[in-house]
Scaffold this motif. Structure first.
Motif, short mmCIF file in Angstrom:
data_model
loop_
_atom_site.label_atom_id
_atom_site.label_comp_id
_atom_site.label_asym_id
_atom_site.label_seq_id
_atom_site.Cartn_x
_atom_site.Cartn_y
_atom_site.Cartn_z
N VAL A 93 -4.68 1.97 4.91
CA VAL A 93 -4.33 3.13 4.11
C VAL A 93 -5.31 4.24 4.48
CG1 VAL A 93 -4.22 4.07 1.78
CG2 VAL A 93 -3.39 1.76 2.24
N GLU A 94 -4.79 5.42 4.75
CA GLU A 94 -5.63 6.54 5.16
C GLU A 94 -6.45 7.06 3.99
OE1 GLU A 94 -5.95 7.61 8.27
OE2 GLU A 94 -4.58 6.05 8.88
N HIS A 120 -3.02 10.98 -2.18
CA HIS A 120 -3.23 9.88 -3.12
C HIS A 120 -2.85 8.57 -2.44
CE1 HIS A 120 -3.64 8.12 -7.14
NE2 HIS A 120 -2.56 7.42 -6.88
N THR A 121 -3.55 7.51 -2.77
CA THR A 121 -3.20 6.17 -2.27
C THR A 121 -3.30 5.16 -3.40
OG1 THR A 121 -5.47 5.63 -1.64
CG2 THR A 121 -4.09 6.65 0.06
N GLU A 122 -2.50 4.14 -3.30
CA GLU A 122 -2.59 2.94 -4.16
C GLU A 122 -2.58 1.77 -3.20
OE1 GLU A 122 -2.91 2.61 -7.46
OE2 GLU A 122 -2.64 4.71 -8.03
N GLU A 123 -3.62 0.94 -3.27
CA GLU A 123 -3.72 -0.19 -2.36
C GLU A 123 -3.38 -1.49 -3.07
OE1 GLU A 123 -7.04 -0.28 0.40
OE2 GLU A 123 -7.58 1.73 -0.32
N VAL A 137 -3.02 13.40 3.25
CA VAL A 137 -2.98 12.33 2.26
C VAL A 137 -3.57 12.87 0.96
CG1 VAL A 137 -3.83 10.04 1.65
CG2 VAL A 137 -3.16 10.53 4.01
N VAL A 195 1.15 5.50 0.08
CA VAL A 195 0.41 6.70 0.46
C VAL A 195 1.28 7.92 0.17
CG1 VAL A 195 -0.76 7.90 2.35
CG2 VAL A 195 -0.67 5.39 2.34
N ASP A 252 0.88 -1.15 0.00
CA ASP A 252 0.00 0.00 0.00
C ASP A 252 0.93 1.21 0.00
OD1 ASP A 252 -2.22 -1.62 0.20
OD2 ASP A 252 -2.47 -1.32 2.34
#
Length: 161
Positions: free
Chosen positions: A140-141, A105-108, A103, A87, A85
């Motif tokens: 992940v936030e 952007h995130t990619e899980e 935060v 962040v 994950d």
């Protein structure tokens, strides 16, 4: 004597470069109180290697990537052994909040087979956090959530515990 030297030379295997010896030297804390103890990748070489060649990470541990200046920081899964994950964080504008980030952007669960694809936002980030994917029990936030880092400025070494 010559035979011994040849045997020793033949049995030594070159080691792949790795960040596996980096100490856990900081912490990232979410606004909900979740803590991730982090290794710090604060040079170009450490950022390039990232978590490559690690077999896994203990729950609640990750790596934070510090950059000299904000940028559109892309990440890949080269030489990875487990999904991540990722962040991306942007420092808050408030001068009193030197160690607070939002935060952006995130990619899980970025998969091992995704290399050579690169992942990242179309926005500037100051700091990036990588943790083992969901099974590592670090959530992940949400986009827009705030986190606290033990770093005092971009490019600085995270404060030692």
């Amino acid at each position: 004597m010559v035979v011994l030297a040849v045997v020793l030379f033949c049995t030594l295997k070159p080691q792949a470069p790795s960040n596996r010896n980096l100490p856990v030297s900081g912490e990232v804390v979410s606004e909900t109180g979740a803590k991730v103890r982090v290794m710090v990748a604060d040079t170009a070489r450490k950022r390039e290697l990232g978590l490559s060649f690690f077999d896994s990470l203990p729950p609640g541990q990750g790596m934070v990537f510090l950059f000299d200046r904000p940028g559109k920081n892309g990440f890949w899964m080269k030489d990875m052994s487990f999904p991540l994950d990722i962040v991306w964080l942007r420092r808050l504008d408030d001068p009193a909040a030197q160690t607070r980030y939002r935060v952006i952007h995130t990619e899980e669960a970025v998969s091992l087979g995704s290399y050579p694809a690169s992942f990242g936002p179309d926005a500037y980030s100051d700091l990036v956090l990588e943790v083992g994917s969901v099974e590592q029990s670090v959530n992940v936030e949400a986009i827009g959530a705030e986190v606290q880092s033990s770093t005092s400025e971009i490019g600085a070494v995270v404060a030692r515990e």
